[in-house]
Design an enzyme around this catalytic site. Structure first.
Site, PDB file in Angstrom:
ATOM      1  N   HIS A 272       0.833  -1.213   0.000  1.00  0.00           N
ATOM      2  CA  HIS A 272       0.000   0.000   0.000  1.00  0.00           C
ATOM      3  C   HIS A 272       0.866   1.260   0.000  1.00  0.00           C
ATOM      4  O   HIS A 272       0.715   2.139  -0.841  1.00  0.00           O
ATOM      5  CB  HIS A 272      -0.918  -0.021   1.235  1.00  0.00           C
ATOM      6  N   GLU A 273       1.797   1.310   0.936  1.00  0.00           N
ATOM      7  CA  GLU A 273       2.644   2.511   1.038  1.00  0.00           C
ATOM      8  C   GLU A 273       3.533   2.655  -0.202  1.00  0.00           C
ATOM      9  O   GLU A 273       3.825   3.767  -0.633  1.00  0.00           O
ATOM     10  CB  GLU A 273       3.482   2.481   2.317  1.00  0.00           C
ATOM     11  N   HIS A 276       1.681   4.514  -2.782  1.00  0.00           N
ATOM     12  CA  HIS A 276       1.856   5.957  -2.552  1.00  0.00           C
ATOM     13  C   HIS A 276       3.246   6.388  -3.016  1.00  0.00           C
ATOM     14  O   HIS A 276       3.432   7.439  -3.622  1.00  0.00           O
ATOM     15  CB  HIS A 276       1.738   6.278  -1.056  1.00  0.00           C
ATOM     16  N   GLU A 302      -4.600   8.128  -2.629  1.00  0.00           N
ATOM     17  CA  GLU A 302      -5.101   6.860  -2.108  1.00  0.00           C
ATOM     18  C   GLU A 302      -5.462   5.901  -3.244  1.00  0.00           C
ATOM     19  O   GLU A 302      -5.378   4.685  -3.082  1.00  0.00           O
ATOM     20  CB  GLU A 302      -6.309   7.130  -1.193  1.00  0.00           C
TER      21      GLU A 302
HETATM   22 ZN    ZN Z   1      -2.908   5.277   2.048  1.00  0.00          ZN
END
Ligand code: ZN
Length: 508
Positions: A272-273, A276, A302
């Site tokens: 997830h990170e 980003h 996001e």
């Molecule tokens: Zn996030």
């Protein structure tokens, strides 16, 4: 500075010089904040707060001085005279947006907000530890009052709440989100109900066993390297909460945390990170330290993390690629654990009390709840004192479960203690944008499953880079998504995606 004598090029150079200084101060603050969450000794807290406050003050003064106002006025005139390129027009427009926001906020209000937040945060921590909302309530009431004043100072066209939404998702309006979230809820809630009524349960054992934590990180790092996260321009360190901090495009810091008996928090957290992080690394170098070198919005940010976490790494083709990798890092895994079993194990749907632990579907109902309560608070229809009960009732209505404590309900999230009202919707916007972007990528590139099952992520990553990353704030979020996907933000692509995926798993 004597701006009337400057020509357009000189004005641009002067504006970019100031923006660069403000950007550098922001980078320094970002690095210090990252350090605070990773390596800073406890005793550094007070001193660090002072340094960050000084840096924020310097950046604010540099940006809100008369110079920026004068330069913008001159450049806006040049824009009306047709002298600016499209990119320059966008840069001036976005800088104007930031500038107006900053100068409209009275210094006294900014100071009150900083102080209220710094008291609310420890009060919230204690209230949550004791599961006692009453302890947090006066702080929440003060923050709500100050944020109402902030909305009035900034200005809005329809609802005061719009002024707060806009700072996280430019152009977002309460009335639009109400329709979007209502449509989503109308389709999502019966679908979740059908899953729960299917009688099918998913076996999560394959990912819930003992996994050495350093090897969890090594496996995850290998995956995000394959995704294209550049370790020459980034790193991963331990912290209590996972986050991504873009110091600048050449220095992007990810953090992770882990649980020994569950692969999911570390692995999906890092993926997830890194989603980003790919966005941060893909921002325009040419326009760095200007709004065009900054992410478009929190929702768009996001969308990048959720796309990699959910549409890619919770997909069947992904586990065909990564299972051999996982077994190399964990040779002790039983032979009968195959890609199909892991795929199902990481796609369990189960209503739960805590947002950050929720699955891909019920997660959005947690957001619907928070958005509705925030709207009612700002419309004066709900008093802070009635918030815990309103929360619990809404949980029953949306998810069929009732928190038995404030800690497991209204006190679970840090956001309100930071005065971050209007932030939550960006999580669900991210989920919806992600599904739209993935569909659009497949329209452009063909079915992505074969490449993903071979661990080839470059086509998808480069498509995202071209369609999203390099533009920074050149387009407003809504326009960026429309441009990349050919349709306005909506719930349709997300529902198509989840119906196909979970419909098969739960045999609907
Ligand atoms: Zn996030």
């Amino acid at each position: 500075m004597d701006t009337p004598d400057m020509d357009t090029n000189e004005r641009f150079a002067a504006l970019r010089k100031i923006l660069a200084e403000v950007g550098d101060l922001g980078s320094a603050a970002g690095l210090l904040s990252w350090d605070q969450e990773t390596y800073m000794p406890k005793g550094g807290l007070e001193g660090r707060a002072a340094v960050l406050s000084t840096l924020a003050g310097l950046a604010h003064d540099a940006f809100t001085g008369d110079q920026v106002g004068d330069l913008l006025a001159g450049l806006e005139e040049a824009s009306r005279a047709g002298e600016l390129s499209d990119e320059q027009i966008a840069l001036v427009g976005e800088t104007r947006r930031d500038y107006d926001r900053s100068v409209r906020l009275p210094a006294s209000l900014v100071k009150q907000l900083v102080e209220a937040r710094s008291r609310a945060l420890p009060a919230w921590q204690q209230a949550r530890a004791e599961s006692d909302f009453a302890r947090f309530r006066p702080h929440l009431e003060l923050l709500l009052d100050l944020k109402r004043q902030e909305a009035q100072a900034i200005g809005y066209r329809q609802a005061p709440f719009d002024a707060l939404l806009d700072q996280y998702e430019a152009g977002a309006r309460q009335s639009d989100l109400e329709i979007l979230f209502r449509d989503l809820q109308r389709e999502l809630q019966p679908f979740v109900r059908a899953i729960l009524d299917s009688g099918i349960t998913v076996d999560t054992m394959p990912v819930r066993q003992s996994f050495d934590e350093e090897r969890q990180k090594a496996f995850s790092a290998e995956v995000v390297r394959a995704m294209g996260f550049d370790f020459e321009a980034g790193r991963i360190d331990r912290a209590t909460h996972p986050f991504c901090s873009g110091i600048h495009a050449g220095d992007v810091r990810l953090t992770w945390r882990s649980q020994k008996d569950d692969l999911r928090p570390a692995f999906f957290g890092i993926v997830h990170e890194a989603g980003h992080g790919l966005y941060e690394q893909g921002l325009s170098r040419e326009w760095q330290k200007t709004p065009l070198g900054e992410p478009a919005s929190l929702g768009v940010h996001e969308s990048q993390s959720r796309l990699w976490e959910n549409l890619v790494a919770r997909g069947r083709p992904f586990w065909q690629y990564s299972l051999p990798l996982l077994k190399r890092h964990f040779p002790e895994l039983q032979d009968d654990i195959d890609a199909e079993r892991i795929y199902r194990a990481v796609n369990e749907v189960r209503p739960s009390l805590i947002r950050v632990e929720a699955d891909e579907l019920t997660y959005n109902l947690h957001i619907v709840l928070r958005f509705e309560l925030e709207c009612r608070l700002f419309a004066g229809e709900l008093a802070a004192a009635d918030l815990p009960e309103a929360w619990n009732q809404k949980m029953v209505e949306l998810l069929g479960i009732r928190p038995d404590s404030d800690a497991g309900g209204v006190l679970q999230d840090i956001h309100w203690s930071m005065g971050a009202f209007g932030y939550f919707p960006t999580y669900t916007l991210g989920n919806l944008y992600a599904a739209q972007l993935f569909e659009a990528a497949e329209r452009a590139l063909g079915e992505l499953a074969p490449a993903i099952s071979r661990g080839e992520f470059e086509p998808l990553r480069e498509w995202l880079r071209e369609q999203v990353h390099v533009h920074g704030r050149r387009f407003k979020p809504r326009a960026l998504i429309e441009r990349a996907t050919g349709e306005a933000p909506g719930q349709a692509a997300f529902m198509r995606y989840v119906r196909r995926k979970f419909g098969e798993i739960y045999e609907l």
